[in-house]
Design an enzyme around this catalytic site. Structure first.
Site, PDB file in Angstrom:
ATOM      1  N   ASP A  14      -2.468   2.932   2.266  1.00 31.26           N
ATOM      2  CA  ASP A  14      -2.371   2.348   0.164  1.00 31.26           C
ATOM      3  C   ASP A  14      -3.389   2.809   0.424  1.00 31.26           C
ATOM      4  OD1 ASP A  14      -1.981   0.075  -0.749  1.00 31.26           O
ATOM      5  OD2 ASP A  14      -2.443  -1.444   1.128  1.00 31.26           O
ATOM      6  N   HIS A  31      -0.391   8.136  -6.686  1.00 26.34           N
ATOM      7  CA  HIS A  31       1.188   8.877  -5.808  1.00 26.34           C
ATOM      8  C   HIS A  31       1.199  10.434  -5.866  1.00 26.34           C
ATOM      9  CE1 HIS A  31       1.391   4.301  -6.071  1.00 26.34           C
ATOM     10  NE2 HIS A  31       2.063   4.263  -6.998  1.00 26.34           N
ATOM     11  N   LEU A 126       8.441  17.811  15.725  1.00 29.11           N
ATOM     12  CA  LEU A 126       7.436  16.159  15.676  1.00 29.11           C
ATOM     13  C   LEU A 126       9.024  16.041  14.510  1.00 29.11           C
ATOM     14  CD1 LEU A 126       4.647  14.471  14.750  1.00 29.11           C
ATOM     15  CD2 LEU A 126       5.418  15.570  12.122  1.00 29.11           C
TER      16      LEU A 126
HETATM   17  C1  IPE Z   1       2.374  -1.994   1.827  1.00 30.33           C
HETATM   18  O1  IPE Z   1       1.637  -1.822   0.403  1.00 30.33           O
HETATM   19  C2  IPE Z   1       3.349  -1.134   1.464  1.00 30.33           C
HETATM   20  C3  IPE Z   1       3.620   0.656   1.534  1.00 30.33           C
HETATM   21  C4  IPE Z   1       2.341   1.037   1.981  1.00 30.33           C
HETATM   22  C5  IPE Z   1       4.460   1.258   0.825  1.00 30.33           C
HETATM   23  P1  IPE Z   1       1.482  -3.074  -0.893  1.00 30.33           P
HETATM   24  O2  IPE Z   1       0.258  -2.080  -1.544  1.00 30.33           O
HETATM   25  O3  IPE Z   1       2.950  -3.062  -1.117  1.00 30.33           O
HETATM   26  O4  IPE Z   1       1.349  -3.886   0.090  1.00 30.33           O
HETATM   27  P2  IPE Z   1       0.361  -5.723  -0.072  1.00 30.33           P
HETATM   28  O5  IPE Z   1       1.423  -5.855  -1.403  1.00 30.33           O
HETATM   29  O6  IPE Z   1      -1.356  -5.226  -0.743  1.00 30.33           O
HETATM   30  O7  IPE Z   1       0.272  -6.191   0.963  1.00 30.33           O
HETATM   31  C1  IPE Z   2       0.246   2.349  -1.955  1.00 32.63           C
HETATM   32  O1  IPE Z   2      -0.624   2.646  -2.665  1.00 32.63           O
HETATM   33  C2  IPE Z   2       1.346   3.145  -2.076  1.00 32.63           C
HETATM   34  C3  IPE Z   2       2.827   2.731  -2.310  1.00 32.63           C
HETATM   35  C4  IPE Z   2       3.229   0.782  -1.639  1.00 32.63           C
HETATM   36  C5  IPE Z   2       3.988   2.797  -2.481  1.00 32.63           C
HETATM   37  P1  IPE Z   2      -0.482   1.543  -3.422  1.00 32.63           P
HETATM   38  O2  IPE Z   2       0.248   1.973  -4.832  1.00 32.63           O
HETATM   39  O3  IPE Z   2      -0.009   0.194  -2.912  1.00 32.63           O
HETATM   40  O4  IPE Z   2      -2.441   0.911  -4.184  1.00 32.63           O
HETATM   41  P2  IPE Z   2      -3.175  -0.466  -4.851  1.00 32.63           P
HETATM   42  O5  IPE Z   2      -2.825  -1.006  -3.058  1.00 32.63           O
HETATM   43  O6  IPE Z   2      -2.273  -0.108  -5.377  1.00 32.63           O
HETATM   44  O7  IPE Z   2      -4.246   0.590  -4.444  1.00 32.63           O
HETATM   45 MG    MG Z   3      -1.447  -1.486  -1.953  1.00 31.74          MG
END
Ligand code: IPE
Ligand code: IPE
Ligand code: MG
Length: 228
Positions: A14, A31, A126
């Protein structure tokens, strides 16, 4: 008090968006940087003595709620990532597996996923699992429906575990980056006795060094599994 080695590591990656925002960049750059981190962490796991499986949360069943352009970018990035990753998988003996509702992806992406699984299926160092369009409630519901379709009217924990898409092993350690402390519908069943580590580091900044420190900390923990 038993010290157990990490066999199955799960990671909620995240913070890609915030990483990009902090740099005045488009979220897509976060990303892209995050995909590089997956490579570094997978390579670390492949060289780690006890880790057999690493499961990354890459796209949740709820992530379709994001703007269309971001979702489309993530789909393209996944395709490019898998295409470019074959060398790394083969070099480090990594088997690739995907879990989640894959049928909602485009035919070409589904093909790419199946091809990558096929090409890496004999690698044994792995297993790298990518959770794609994954939601734990959906996975558990699917498992129960599958068992009912087999004619079962009552099921055991063992049968549910085996009917899940992730019948590998229970998870030993879950890491979530970016400071959020929630599961966001990830592996609810498999995390029953996992240890948790929440780090404020944003996913693109997460390194093998930080993971190494976390695994050393994990080894000091006493996991009692309800016993003494
Ligand atoms: C969780 O992250 C999903 C992934 C890492 C793929 P999100 O950024 O989507 O989660 P919330 O919305 O903060 O709970
Ligand atoms: C995690 O990073 C990747 C996915 C959920 C695809 P985020 O895109 O959720 O990044 P933040 O949480 O907005 O910083
Ligand atoms: Mg996120």
């Amino acid at each position: 008090m038993s010290k157990t080695p990490i066999k199955h590591l799960a990671i909620i990656m995240d913070g890609n968006g915030r990483w990009a925002k902090n740099r005045g960049l488009n979220r897509s750059k976060g990303h892209e940087a995050g995909a590089e981190t997956i490579r570094e962490i997978t390579t670390y796991c492949a060289s780690h003595i006890s880790i057999e499986t690493v499961t990354f949360y890459a796209f949740s069943t709820e992530n379709w709620k994001r703007p269309k352009l971001e979702v489309e970018f993530l789909m393209r990035l996944l395709d490019t990532y898998l295409k470019n990753e074959i060398d790394t998988y083969q070099k480090h003996g990594v088997r690739f597996k995907a879990i989640g509702c894959l049928h909602q992806f485009s035919k070409s992406l589904q093909k790419r996923i199946a091809k990558t699984e096929e090409l890496t299926k004999t690698n044994t160092n792995l297993t790298q699992v990518l959770a794609l369009n994954y939601g734990s409630r959906s996975e558990i519901t699917g498992a129960v429906n599958k068992l009912m379709a087999e004619g079962k009217t009552s099921v055991t924990e063992k049968e549910i575990s085996a009917a899940l898409q992730t019948p590998y092993t229970d998870i030993d350690l879950l890491i979530r980056t970016s400071g959020e402390q929630r599961l966001s519908n990830f592996l609810l069943w498999q995390l029953s006795y996992a240890e948790f580590t929440f780090t404020p580091t944003l996913w693109p900044d997460f390194t093998a060094k930080e993971l190494d420190d976390i695994t050393i900390d994990f080894e000091q923990r006493s996991r009692r599994f309800g016993g003494l």
